[in-house]
Scaffold this motif. Structure first.
Motif, PDB file in Angstrom:
ATOM      1  N   ARG A  23       0.826  -1.204   0.000  1.00 33.09           N
ATOM      2  CA  ARG A  23       0.000   0.000   0.000  1.00 33.09           C
ATOM      3  C   ARG A  23       0.867   1.265   0.000  1.00 33.09           C
ATOM      4  O   ARG A  23       0.664   2.188  -0.802  1.00 33.09           O
ATOM      5  CB  ARG A  23      -0.915   0.014   1.231  1.00 33.09           C
ATOM      6  N   GLY A  24       1.859   1.305   0.908  1.00 33.81           N
ATOM      7  CA  GLY A  24       2.671   2.510   1.044  1.00 33.81           C
ATOM      8  C   GLY A  24       3.502   2.803  -0.191  1.00 33.81           C
ATOM      9  O   GLY A  24       3.578   3.947  -0.646  1.00 33.81           O
ATOM     10  N   LEU A  25       4.141   1.766  -0.769  1.00 35.41           N
ATOM     11  CA  LEU A  25       5.019   1.995  -1.922  1.00 35.41           C
ATOM     12  C   LEU A  25       4.230   2.324  -3.184  1.00 35.41           C
ATOM     13  O   LEU A  25       4.667   3.159  -3.996  1.00 35.41           O
ATOM     14  CB  LEU A  25       5.895   0.764  -2.152  1.00 35.41           C
ATOM     15  N   LEU A  26       3.085   1.689  -3.384  1.00 36.09           N
ATOM     16  CA  LEU A  26       2.271   2.021  -4.556  1.00 36.09           C
ATOM     17  C   LEU A  26       1.768   3.465  -4.487  1.00 36.09           C
ATOM     18  O   LEU A  26       1.814   4.202  -5.481  1.00 36.09           O
ATOM     19  CB  LEU A  26       1.085   1.058  -4.665  1.00 36.09           C
ATOM     20  N   GLU A  27       1.309   3.881  -3.317  1.00 37.61           N
ATOM     21  CA  GLU A  27       0.843   5.261  -3.173  1.00 37.61           C
ATOM     22  C   GLU A  27       2.003   6.252  -3.247  1.00 37.61           C
ATOM     23  O   GLU A  27       1.847   7.365  -3.753  1.00 37.61           O
ATOM     24  CB  GLU A  27       0.093   5.419  -1.849  1.00 37.61           C
ATOM     25  N   ARG A  28       3.176   5.865  -2.772  1.00 32.59           N
ATOM     26  CA  ARG A  28       4.338   6.749  -2.829  1.00 32.59           C
ATOM     27  C   ARG A  28       4.763   7.001  -4.276  1.00 32.59           C
ATOM     28  O   ARG A  28       5.217   8.102  -4.616  1.00 32.59           O
ATOM     29  CB  ARG A  28       5.500   6.139  -2.053  1.00 32.59           C
ATOM     30  N   HIS A  29       4.590   6.004  -5.146  1.00 30.18           N
ATOM     31  CA  HIS A  29       4.989   6.148  -6.547  1.00 30.18           C
ATOM     32  C   HIS A  29       3.854   6.640  -7.433  1.00 30.18           C
ATOM     33  O   HIS A  29       3.984   6.586  -8.663  1.00 30.18           O
ATOM     34  CB  HIS A  29       5.526   4.821  -7.072  1.00 30.18           C
ATOM     35  N   GLY A  30       2.737   7.103  -6.845  1.00 29.61           N
ATOM     36  CA  GLY A  30       1.718   7.794  -7.628  1.00 29.61           C
ATOM     37  C   GLY A  30       0.445   7.037  -7.882  1.00 29.61           C
ATOM     38  O   GLY A  30      -0.435   7.562  -8.586  1.00 29.61           O
ATOM     39  N   ASP A  35       5.194   3.591 -14.472  1.00 26.18           N
ATOM     40  CA  ASP A  35       6.091   4.421 -15.271  1.00 26.18           C
ATOM     41  C   ASP A  35       5.354   5.691 -15.709  1.00 26.18           C
ATOM     42  O   ASP A  35       4.216   5.951 -15.320  1.00 26.18           O
ATOM     43  CB  ASP A  35       6.616   3.634 -16.460  1.00 26.18           C
ATOM     44  N   VAL A  36       6.002   6.477 -16.537  1.00 30.16           N
ATOM     45  CA  VAL A  36       5.437   7.772 -16.926  1.00 30.16           C
ATOM     46  C   VAL A  36       4.139   7.603 -17.706  1.00 30.16           C
ATOM     47  O   VAL A  36       3.149   8.308 -17.472  1.00 30.16           O
ATOM     48  CB  VAL A  36       6.477   8.570 -17.758  1.00 30.16           C
ATOM     49  N   ARG A  37       4.099   6.626 -18.618  1.00 33.80           N
ATOM     50  CA  ARG A  37       2.896   6.429 -19.433  1.00 33.80           C
ATOM     51  C   ARG A  37       1.721   5.953 -18.596  1.00 33.80           C
ATOM     52  O   ARG A  37       0.582   6.363 -18.821  1.00 33.80           O
ATOM     53  CB  ARG A  37       3.205   5.409 -20.542  1.00 33.80           C
ATOM     54  N   ARG A  38       2.009   5.087 -17.589  1.00 31.24           N
ATOM     55  CA  ARG A  38       0.900   4.588 -16.753  1.00 31.24           C
ATOM     56  C   ARG A  38       0.387   5.663 -15.810  1.00 31.24           C
ATOM     57  O   ARG A  38      -0.822   5.715 -15.496  1.00 31.24           O
ATOM     58  CB  ARG A  38       1.383   3.370 -15.945  1.00 31.24           C
ATOM     59  N   LEU A  39       1.261   6.539 -15.350  1.00 30.99           N
ATOM     60  CA  LEU A  39       0.836   7.587 -14.430  1.00 30.99           C
ATOM     61  C   LEU A  39      -0.026   8.648 -15.125  1.00 30.99           C
ATOM     62  O   LEU A  39      -0.798   9.340 -14.453  1.00 30.99           O
ATOM     63  CB  LEU A  39       2.053   8.257 -13.784  1.00 30.99           C
ATOM     64  N   ARG A  40       0.100   8.789 -16.452  1.00 29.94           N
ATOM     65  CA  ARG A  40      -0.709   9.777 -17.161  1.00 29.94           C
ATOM     66  C   ARG A  40      -2.192   9.438 -17.111  1.00 29.94           C
ATOM     67  O   ARG A  40      -3.036  10.333 -17.040  1.00 29.94           O
ATOM     68  CB  ARG A  40      -0.254   9.883 -18.617  1.00 29.94           C
ATOM     69  N   LYS A  41      -2.512   8.153 -17.132  1.00 27.45           N
ATOM     70  CA  LYS A  41      -3.918   7.746 -17.125  1.00 27.45           C
ATOM     71  C   LYS A  41      -4.336   7.090 -15.811  1.00 27.45           C
ATOM     72  O   LYS A  41      -5.337   6.377 -15.773  1.00 27.45           O
ATOM     73  CB  LYS A  41      -4.182   6.796 -18.284  1.00 27.45           C
ATOM     74  N   ILE A  42      -3.549   7.343 -14.736  1.00 29.61           N
ATOM     75  CA  ILE A  42      -3.854   6.693 -13.456  1.00 29.61           C
ATOM     76  C   ILE A  42      -5.143   7.235 -12.853  1.00 29.61           C
ATOM     77  O   ILE A  42      -5.851   6.525 -12.124  1.00 29.61           O
ATOM     78  CB  ILE A  42      -2.674   6.855 -12.470  1.00 29.61           C
TER      79      ILE A  42
END
Length: 852
Positions: A743-750, A783-790
């Motif tokens: 939970r903590g690491l996934l939320e920390r990375h966006g 990564d950058v592409r996944r965070l754009r549509k998160i």
């Protein structure tokens, strides 16, 4: 948060200290503090330092009683006190970094500039080497008459326009082709529907299908909202997005403003000290001088020899001067010396009379529990007394700006002024006493001459001289007898022998030049700013009674490793007082499997302690300082700067390489120099460290199996374990820790996690993965592409599981070696039927005879 809230918090803390001190000193504390002033941080800091020292004292005593085991089971205590496990967490004190922010910023700026200069010098040297290599290649080509192919000329403007036009026409053609293919595909689908007998949608059927899809979508949204509301109502919704009006954000802003106001008030107090000190000298200096002179005169007259009419010797400055004369210490009670020890009967045993049997003395219990040291207990007591004396019944609630109080400032500066005046009075008293002694000697000499003249007139000069000589001898004898009758003073404690100073080969070099040398070689980098909060963990309740056999197999939790690192690497750095008098921990080892957070804990400890960072890892110093003398000089520079720039941390990654003696394993490291070349000089420098210098050595290792021989632990393993004062195992995460980590690491990375995201599935599927593996998976997914549509497409468990199988889990044998490294051998349970089984089995020789 107002200053009244801090008042209440400090008051409660001091009352808790009073309750603790009532247990140790029940008869000495009678009044209880009620009000506190938060601005005078030095009172709170003294109490905090004393508490830190007391914690370390008690922890060292507990470890001694527990057979040097570092891990304790507090389940029964937490259950009795009805406290959660997170109450065992230790927060590093913030004053280690907050009080010296400017110094740390200047040090970091100096190191950064030195690194930039060193990098520029390396780049320049590299460019020069490349230019030399290119010139050499050209020379060789001309020498062998080889033609050097020149690069093609640059394109003209027209040629560039033609290339761009061609590329643009191609792009447009590809786009038109995609649209034609799309139309063709739609026409084919319509033809297939007509052949299958499907009728085209009318207006009513199209509206029906649109309503159906829309109502289903709205219904699902409504159901999800009701589920979230229900979870929020029962306090089980862990996926609530951050509230922009969160009061914690306002609290952070308030704390920043308080820090700024605190700095302003501190500067005003510092400026007011000089003026207040001069006022105290003018107003009270003369009165202090008169009181001191009067007490010194009384002491001189009281200790004057009536027979010789001589004054006593005045104490020297190194003996404290007139400090004990003005403020005499309380008299210590001493038992009367009835019999002198070590007489004629010493060593002789009295023989019992015949026929009489002497009673045997009971032997004392050899297994006595060692007493807990209590150096910091009296410091806690003093801080409580100072708190009561200064701030008890003082109404300071109207002081909203928290300015300094002139009365308290005067009481703080008055002892300093008193000491300065005392030194001045001592100088005058010594001069006056010297003049008095000269005058007394001159008067005695004059009286002796007058009496001698009178005796000569009467013709009795010889008798007079003989009588004067006898009187002088008698007075000296009486003085010696009086000195012999006085009780002997208590024996003074043996002073600690100071170590011999080594010859410093860098004595003529400046600190800046030595620092730049280490920075250029990469030994003194800027420590990465990490926090213990990044090491996500939580203590747990086992709920099982401790078992000496089963507990040997149970690993300590990640919270244990974090807490022990703070206790041994951060808390002793609080001050020189704590480091000098607390149990001394010179070296610390963090051992465990790969990627279990050892480097993170080392960097977090260095950041929390505000320490200067030195890196002596084998890959850093490889190929540098070759030879025994240069490597010894380098270590002398490191430890010299570490003592000057204390607190300091000396760090070695993969410290097991320093102690490895197997030549095959050393070759496998792929280094230019042997990593164990610093072993002798390092051990010598570590032994030369003493309490109070605030220099700490920390090493990490992920391959303790390299120290073992073919048949198990070797001599290198024993030397390695003896070198480190404390050893901490950093374990792999258990199920509860993996729940927090995912939970903590996934939320920390966006990532934005919803209640549909089942973290327990990931925790169940990753039992043999380290902290670093879990973080690498989170980085790879987000990564950058996944965070754009998160925000539009939330993360799903299936995405994580697909990447989970790309990483290798822990090897069981390496895990076993890492967890049991340095532990005593496992206790083997005794089998009561072992002897019977042996008797029933025939020996090997008897079996061979029967076969023959």
């Amino acid at each position: 948060m107002s200053h009244q809230t801090f008042d209440l918090e400090w008051t409660q803390a001091m009352m808790d200290l009073v309750e603790l001190m009532k247990i140790e000193f029940p008869q000495n504390i009678e009044t209880w503090p009620t009000i506190v002033h938060p601005q005078k941080r030095r009172f709170a800091r003294k109490a905090l330092e004393a508490c830190i020292g007391r914690i370390l004292e008690v922890k060292g005593w507990m470890v001694l009683l527990h057979d040097n085991k570092e891990y304790f089971n507090y389940d029964d205590i937490l259950l009795d006190m009805r406290l959660p496990p997170d109450k065992l967490d230790i927060t590093p004190p913030h004053f280690l970094t907050d009080d010296n922010k400017e110094m740390y910023k200047s040090r970091e700026a100096f190191l950064t500039n030195a690194h930039e200069e060193a990098e520029a010098a390396r780049a320049k040297a590299k460019a020069e080497k490349e230019a030399e290599a290119k010139a050499a290649a050209d020379f060789q080509a001309r020498k062998h008459k080889r033609e050097v192919v020149a690069p093609p000329p640059p394109l003209t403007e027209d040629e560039c326009i033609v290339l761009v036009q061609a590329e643009e026409r191609g792009r447009q053609a590809r786009q038109k082709l995609k649209e034609l293919m799309k139309q063709k595909k739609m026409q084919e689908e319509e033809l297939e529907k007509q052949r299958s007998g499907q009728k085209p949608h009318t207006k009513d059927t199209a509206v029906f299908y649109l309503q159906k899809i829309t109502l289903g979508f709205l219904g699902r949204l409504q159901t999800e909202a009701s589920v979230v509301d229900e979870l929020t109502l029962i306090h089980m919704n862990n996926f609530i997005p951050p509230d922009p009006n969160d009061p914690r954000l306002k609290l952070i802003e308030t704390l920043k403003r308080r820090k700024e106001l605190q700095l302003i008030n501190q500067m005003e107090e510092t400026d007011a000290m000089v003026e207040t000190k001069e006022k105290i000298k003018e107003m009270e200096g003369q009165e202090m001088r008169e009181i001191m002179q009067e007490r010194i005169n009384i002491w001189l007259n009281a200790n004057r020899d009536p027979d010789f009419n001589a004054y006593p010797a005045f104490p020297k400055p190194n003996q404290g001067g007139s400090k004990e004369i003005i403020d005499p210490p309380p008299e210590m009670w001493r038992p009367a010396d009835e019999k002198k020890k070590g007489g004629d009967d010493k060593g002789k045993k009295k023989k019992p009379k015949k026929g009489i049997r002497m009673p045997e003395a009971h032997a004392e219990d050899e297994e006595q529990v060692p007493m807990c040291p209590n150096y910091f207990g009296r410091l806690i007591k003093k801080s409580i007394e100072a708190f009561i004396e200064t701030w008890h019944d003082k109404d300071d609630y109207q002081n909203h700006q928290q300015k300094f109080i002139p009365e308290v400032l005067k009481s703080t500066l008055r002892p300093l002024v008193f000491e300065e005046v005392r030194i001045q009075v001592d100088v005058g008293s010594r001069e006056l006493l010297l003049q008095l002694k000269k005058k007394i000697a001159a008067d005695a000499k004059e009286a002796y001459k007058i009496a001698l003249k009178a005796a000569k007139k009467e013709g009795k000069d010889k008798e007079f001289k003989a009588k004067a000589k006898k009187d002088k001898i008698a007075k000296m004898k009486a003085k010696k007898e009086a000195a012999a009758k006085e009780p002997a003073p208590p024996p003074a404690k043996a002073a600690k022998k100071k170590p011999k100073r080594k010859k410093d080969p860098t004595e003529k070099e400046s600190v800046e030049s030595l620092t730049k040398e280490l920075v250029t070689e990469g030994i003194m980098p800027v420590c990465p700013k990490r926090s213990f909060d990044e090491y996500i963990c939580q203590d747990y309740l086992r709920g099982v009674e401790p078992d000496p056999i089963k507990d040997w197999l149970i690993d300590n939790s990640m919270a244990h490793a974090k807490r022990l690192t703070i206790e041994y690497a951060v808390l002793p750095m609080a001050s020189e007082l704590v480091h000098e008098n607390a149990p001394y921990v010179r070296t610390l080892l963090l051992h465990g499997g790969r990627k279990t957070g050892k480097t993170l804990l080392a960097h977090a400890a260095c950041t929390a302690a505000g320490a200067t960072f030195f890196n002596l890892s084998a890959k850093i110093i490889d190929g540098k300082y070759q030879g025994p003398k240069p490597i010894a000089r380098m270590l002398q520079i490191v430890f010299k700067l570490a003592k000057i720039m204390s607190p300091s941390m000396i760090y070695i990654e993969d410290v097991d390489q320093v102690f490895v003696t197997d030549k095959k394993k050393i070759k496998a490291y792929g280094l230019i120099d042997k990593p164990n070349r610093i072993k002798k000089a390092l051990m010598k420098e570590i032994k030369a460290l003493f309490p109070g210098e605030r220099v700490f050595f920390l090493g990490t290792t992920s391959n303790p199996q390299d120290l073992q021989g073919k048949k198990g632990p070797s001599k290198a393993t024993a030397n390695f374990c003896k070198f480190f004062t404390k050893r901490i195992y950093t374990p792999y995460p258990d199920y509860g820790a993996r729940m927090l980590l995912w939970r903590g690491l996934l939320e920390r990375h966006g990532a934005i996690l919803t209640h549909h995201f089942n973290i327990s599935t990931l925790a169940y599927l990753s039992p043999d993965y380290s902290i670093g593996d879990i973080e690498d998976i989170c980085k790879k997914i987000l990564d950058v592409r996944r965070l754009r549509k998160i925000a539009r497409v939330h993360l799903k468990v299936e995405e994580v599981v697909d990447h989970l199988y790309e990483y290798n889990p822990i090897e069981p044998n390496l895990h076993t070696i890492a967890r049991h490294f340095g532990k005593p051998p496992q206790p083997v349970p005794i089998d009561p039927d072992a002897d019977k089984k042996k008797k029933g089995k025939p020996d090997a020789k008897d079996a061979k005879k029967k076969k023959k």
